[in-house]
Design a protein around this motif. Structure first.
Motif, PDB file in Angstrom:
ATOM      1  N   GLU A 221      25.563 -14.800 -27.782  1.00  0.00           N
ATOM      2  CA  GLU A 221      24.330 -14.090 -27.454  1.00  0.00           C
ATOM      3  C   GLU A 221      24.557 -12.944 -26.461  1.00  0.00           C
ATOM      4  N   ASP A 222      25.627 -12.211 -26.597  1.00  0.00           N
ATOM      5  CA  ASP A 222      25.932 -11.019 -25.813  1.00  0.00           C
ATOM      6  C   ASP A 222      25.979 -11.313 -24.311  1.00  0.00           C
ATOM      7  N   PRO A 223      26.951 -12.140 -23.886  1.00  0.00           N
ATOM      8  CA  PRO A 223      27.064 -12.431 -22.453  1.00  0.00           C
ATOM      9  C   PRO A 223      27.369 -11.195 -21.611  1.00  0.00           C
ATOM     10  N   GLN A 224      28.044 -10.210 -22.202  1.00  0.00           N
ATOM     11  CA  GLN A 224      28.348  -8.993 -21.445  1.00  0.00           C
ATOM     12  C   GLN A 224      27.068  -8.293 -21.006  1.00  0.00           C
ATOM     13  N   GLN A 225      26.076  -8.269 -21.873  1.00  0.00           N
ATOM     14  CA  GLN A 225      24.806  -7.637 -21.527  1.00  0.00           C
ATOM     15  C   GLN A 225      24.106  -8.394 -20.417  1.00  0.00           C
ATOM     16  N   LEU A 226      24.158  -9.726 -20.477  1.00  0.00           N
ATOM     17  CA  LEU A 226      23.532 -10.521 -19.419  1.00  0.00           C
ATOM     18  C   LEU A 226      24.183 -10.225 -18.071  1.00  0.00           C
ATOM     19  N   VAL A 227      25.504 -10.175 -18.045  1.00  0.00           N
ATOM     20  CA  VAL A 227      26.199  -9.897 -16.788  1.00  0.00           C
ATOM     21  C   VAL A 227      25.800  -8.521 -16.259  1.00  0.00           C
ATOM     22  N   GLU A 228      25.726  -7.541 -17.136  1.00  0.00           N
ATOM     23  CA  GLU A 228      25.317  -6.205 -16.704  1.00  0.00           C
ATOM     24  C   GLU A 228      23.894  -6.221 -16.146  1.00  0.00           C
ATOM     25  N   ASP A 229      22.999  -6.952 -16.826  1.00  0.00           N
ATOM     26  CA  ASP A 229      21.615  -7.026 -16.369  1.00  0.00           C
ATOM     27  C   ASP A 229      21.515  -7.671 -14.990  1.00  0.00           C
ATOM     28  N   LEU A 230      22.319  -8.703 -14.764  1.00  0.00           N
ATOM     29  CA  LEU A 230      22.234  -9.453 -13.506  1.00  0.00           C
ATOM     30  C   LEU A 230      22.979  -8.772 -12.359  1.00  0.00           C
ATOM     31  N   THR A 231      23.784  -7.782 -12.681  1.00  0.00           N
ATOM     32  CA  THR A 231      24.555  -7.093 -11.631  1.00  0.00           C
ATOM     33  C   THR A 231      24.222  -5.609 -11.565  1.00  0.00           C
ATOM     34  N   GLU A 232      23.114  -5.206 -12.137  1.00  0.00           N
ATOM     35  CA  GLU A 232      22.691  -3.795 -12.144  1.00  0.00           C
ATOM     36  C   GLU A 232      23.777  -2.903 -12.740  1.00  0.00           C
ATOM     37  N   GLY A 233      24.430  -3.430 -13.786  1.00  0.00           N
ATOM     38  CA  GLY A 233      25.432  -2.656 -14.496  1.00  0.00           C
ATOM     39  C   GLY A 233      26.806  -2.645 -13.867  1.00  0.00           C
ATOM     40  N   LEU A 234      26.971  -3.293 -12.721  1.00  0.00           N
ATOM     41  CA  LEU A 234      28.250  -3.243 -12.007  1.00  0.00           C
ATOM     42  C   LEU A 234      29.317  -4.108 -12.667  1.00  0.00           C
ATOM     43  N   GLY A 235      28.969  -5.329 -13.026  1.00  0.00           N
ATOM     44  CA  GLY A 235      29.928  -6.288 -13.557  1.00  0.00           C
ATOM     45  C   GLY A 235      30.270  -7.355 -12.536  1.00  0.00           C
ATOM     46  N   ALA A 236      31.002  -8.371 -12.988  1.00  0.00           N
ATOM     47  CA  ALA A 236      31.347  -9.500 -12.124  1.00  0.00           C
ATOM     48  C   ALA A 236      32.471  -9.137 -11.173  1.00  0.00           C
ATOM     49  N   ASP A 237      32.421  -9.713  -9.977  1.00  0.00           N
ATOM     50  CA  ASP A 237      33.538  -9.566  -9.042  1.00  0.00           C
ATOM     51  C   ASP A 237      34.750 -10.361  -9.517  1.00  0.00           C
ATOM     52  N   VAL A 238      34.485 -11.532 -10.085  1.00  0.00           N
ATOM     53  CA  VAL A 238      35.556 -12.415 -10.552  1.00  0.00           C
ATOM     54  C   VAL A 238      35.171 -12.969 -11.913  1.00  0.00           C
ATOM     55  N   ALA A 239      36.110 -12.949 -12.852  1.00  0.00           N
ATOM     56  CA  ALA A 239      35.918 -13.598 -14.150  1.00  0.00           C
ATOM     57  C   ALA A 239      37.035 -14.616 -14.330  1.00  0.00           C
ATOM     58  N   ILE A 240      36.667 -15.875 -14.587  1.00  0.00           N
ATOM     59  CA  ILE A 240      37.637 -16.958 -14.741  1.00  0.00           C
ATOM     60  C   ILE A 240      37.674 -17.375 -16.204  1.00  0.00           C
ATOM     61  N   GLU A 241      38.835 -17.238 -16.826  1.00  0.00           N
ATOM     62  CA  GLU A 241      39.020 -17.615 -18.231  1.00  0.00           C
ATOM     63  C   GLU A 241      39.461 -19.068 -18.281  1.00  0.00           C
ATOM     64  N   ALA A 242      38.641 -19.923 -18.890  1.00  0.00           N
ATOM     65  CA  ALA A 242      38.901 -21.366 -18.874  1.00  0.00           C
ATOM     66  C   ALA A 242      38.886 -21.961 -20.275  1.00  0.00           C
ATOM     67  N   VAL A 243      39.315 -21.183 -21.261  1.00  0.00           N
ATOM     68  CA  VAL A 243      39.339 -21.669 -22.645  1.00  0.00           C
ATOM     69  C   VAL A 243      40.748 -21.615 -23.218  1.00  0.00           C
ATOM     70  N   GLY A 244      41.327 -20.413 -23.232  1.00  0.00           N
ATOM     71  CA  GLY A 244      42.662 -20.257 -23.786  1.00  0.00           C
ATOM     72  C   GLY A 244      42.678 -19.710 -25.194  1.00  0.00           C
ATOM     73  N   VAL A 245      41.722 -18.838 -25.515  1.00  0.00           N
ATOM     74  CA  VAL A 245      41.704 -18.164 -26.816  1.00  0.00           C
ATOM     75  C   VAL A 245      41.522 -16.662 -26.580  1.00  0.00           C
ATOM     76  N   PRO A 246      41.966 -15.828 -27.521  1.00  0.00           N
ATOM     77  CA  PRO A 246      41.894 -14.376 -27.299  1.00  0.00           C
ATOM     78  C   PRO A 246      40.501 -13.864 -26.980  1.00  0.00           C
ATOM     79  N   ASP A 247      39.480 -14.348 -27.694  1.00  0.00           N
ATOM     80  CA  ASP A 247      38.122 -13.824 -27.468  1.00  0.00           C
ATOM     81  C   ASP A 247      37.648 -14.058 -26.046  1.00  0.00           C
ATOM     82  N   SER A 248      37.962 -15.227 -25.492  1.00  0.00           N
ATOM     83  CA  SER A 248      37.473 -15.526 -24.145  1.00  0.00           C
ATOM     84  C   SER A 248      38.177 -14.672 -23.096  1.00  0.00           C
ATOM     85  N   PHE A 249      39.485 -14.433 -23.280  1.00  0.00           N
ATOM     86  CA  PHE A 249      40.198 -13.569 -22.334  1.00  0.00           C
ATOM     87  C   PHE A 249      39.670 -12.141 -22.402  1.00  0.00           C
ATOM     88  N   GLU A 250      39.489 -11.632 -23.616  1.00  0.00           N
ATOM     89  CA  GLU A 250      39.007 -10.260 -23.759  1.00  0.00           C
ATOM     90  C   GLU A 250      37.595 -10.115 -23.197  1.00  0.00           C
TER      91      GLU A 250
END
Length: 355
Positions: A221-250
């Motif tokens: 459901e477009d998590p990138q858009q949610l993050v942008e909305d919640l950070t006024e377009g700035l983005g996250a300070d920290v992103a933690i990848e906890a899956v181990g598949v290409p899509d989650s890292f990207e």
């Protein structure tokens, strides 16, 4: 004794195998009271970890009782109840002297259930005992203690500390499995402004909410858009990848802000595209790593002091001889709702700890 044995990709079974013996003076034999299954074990069964050869007893997490020690062991003795660390440490090589035990060059590192027989068994041989087990406080129950063999120190060291989580940060955690949930608990120790969790399974998103996530979003459901909305377009300070598949890292590299940090925790079995054509100008830091478990004593102290909660991470309990069923339940987590499955019949009497 009985143990869960890897027989090649897609094949594992609960078999009769020889009892372990003391091989070196620094060894101990531990009777396994409680063990668990890690996502890494599923990667092994899929064939993603080729260093694991057929015939290997799997598992690298346990709570148990010391039954025999080698002549050089000084810190524990038969009868002691201990936490078995997922990492073994020779204590002498360059990396061990830098507390980078996961990179041990003296015969340690991640060896249990990887290069030597592991903990999904009735008994296990522990190399370099003095630095590879921890006497377990009486206040810690087995099913809670076993979570500190791997997932809590992994989430804390490789996710939160490598990611440099600071007060006021926005933290995005991609993956709400056991490591992702443990990362929520560990990140909250540093008072972030907001924790956003991404996963495909609704049950795991609900678990993330229960662990303290401020916002959750389905990966479709477009998590990138949610993050942008919640950070006024700035983005996250920290992103933690906890899956181990290409899509989650990207996804992590897309949601992090310029100058932010991506901490990869997941075990990857396939190549991942690194889009330097986009990232080269952003100043993003990407970290990787295997847990070193130097933080285990501190985390155990925080647990006994009531500063760190394992919450409801354990969702299923099995006897040791139900190992094959436990693997099936854990592998089908989307259908079963499994987070962490615990195996073993030994339960320690818990001593009340003052709040």
């Amino acid at each position: 004794m009985k143990a869960f044995v890897f027989h090649g990709p897609g094949k594992g079974s609960w078999d009769e195998v020889p009892d372990p013996d003391i091989e070196n003076a620094s060894d101990a034999i531990v009777r396994v009271g409680t063990t668990t299954i890690c996502g890494t074990d599923l990667h092994i069964l899929k064939g993603d970890v080729p260093e694991v050869t057929p015939g290997r007893v799997l598992g690298h997490e346990a709570v148990g009782e010391v039954v025999e020690v080698g002549d050089d062991v000084r810190t524990v003795r038969p009868g002691d109840r201990v936490l078995v660390s997922c990492i073994s440490s020779c204590g002498r090589c360059r990396f061990c002297r830098e507390r980078r035990y996961g990179q041990c060059r003296g015969g340690g590192g991640w060896v249990l259930g990887h290069l030597i027989d592991g903990t999904q068994a009735e008994y296990v041989r522990i190399p370099y005992t003095d630095l590879s087990v921890h006497p377990l406080p009486a206040a810690v129950d087995d099913k809670d203690g076993v979570l500190f063999s791997d997932i809590l120190p992994t989430a804390y060291e490789v996710g939160v500390l490598n990611g440099g989580v600071r007060p006021g940060d926005t933290v995005v955690i991609v993956g709400a499995g056991p490591i992702g949930l443990a990362a929520i608990a560990a990140a909250r120790l540093y008072s972030p402004w907001r924790i956003i969790v991404v996963d495909l399974a609704q049950s795991r998103l609900e678990a993330a909410r229960a662990f303290g996530a401020d916002a959750v979003v389905n990966a479709g459901e477009d998590p990138q858009q949610l993050v942008e909305d919640l950070t006024e377009g700035l983005g996250a300070d920290v992103a933690i990848e906890a899956v181990g598949v290409p899509d989650s890292f990207e996804l992590c590299t897309r949601v992090v802000r310029p100058g932010g940090r991506v901490a990869n925790v997941g075990v990857h079995g396939k190549p991942v595209d690194l889009h330097l054509e986009d990232l080269w100008i952003t100043g993003v830091t990407i970290t990787t790593g295997l847990v070193d478990t130097y933080s285990t004593p501190v985390l155990l102290r925080m647990l006994t002091a009531g500063r760190l909660s394992t919450g409801s991470l354990v969702t299923h309990h099995f006897d040791l001889d139900q190992m094959e069923e436990a693997y099936e339940v854990f592998a089908a987590a989307a259908e079963t709702g499994a987070l962490k499955v615990v195996l073993g019949g030994v339960q320690h009497d818990v001593v009340d700890v003052p709040a």
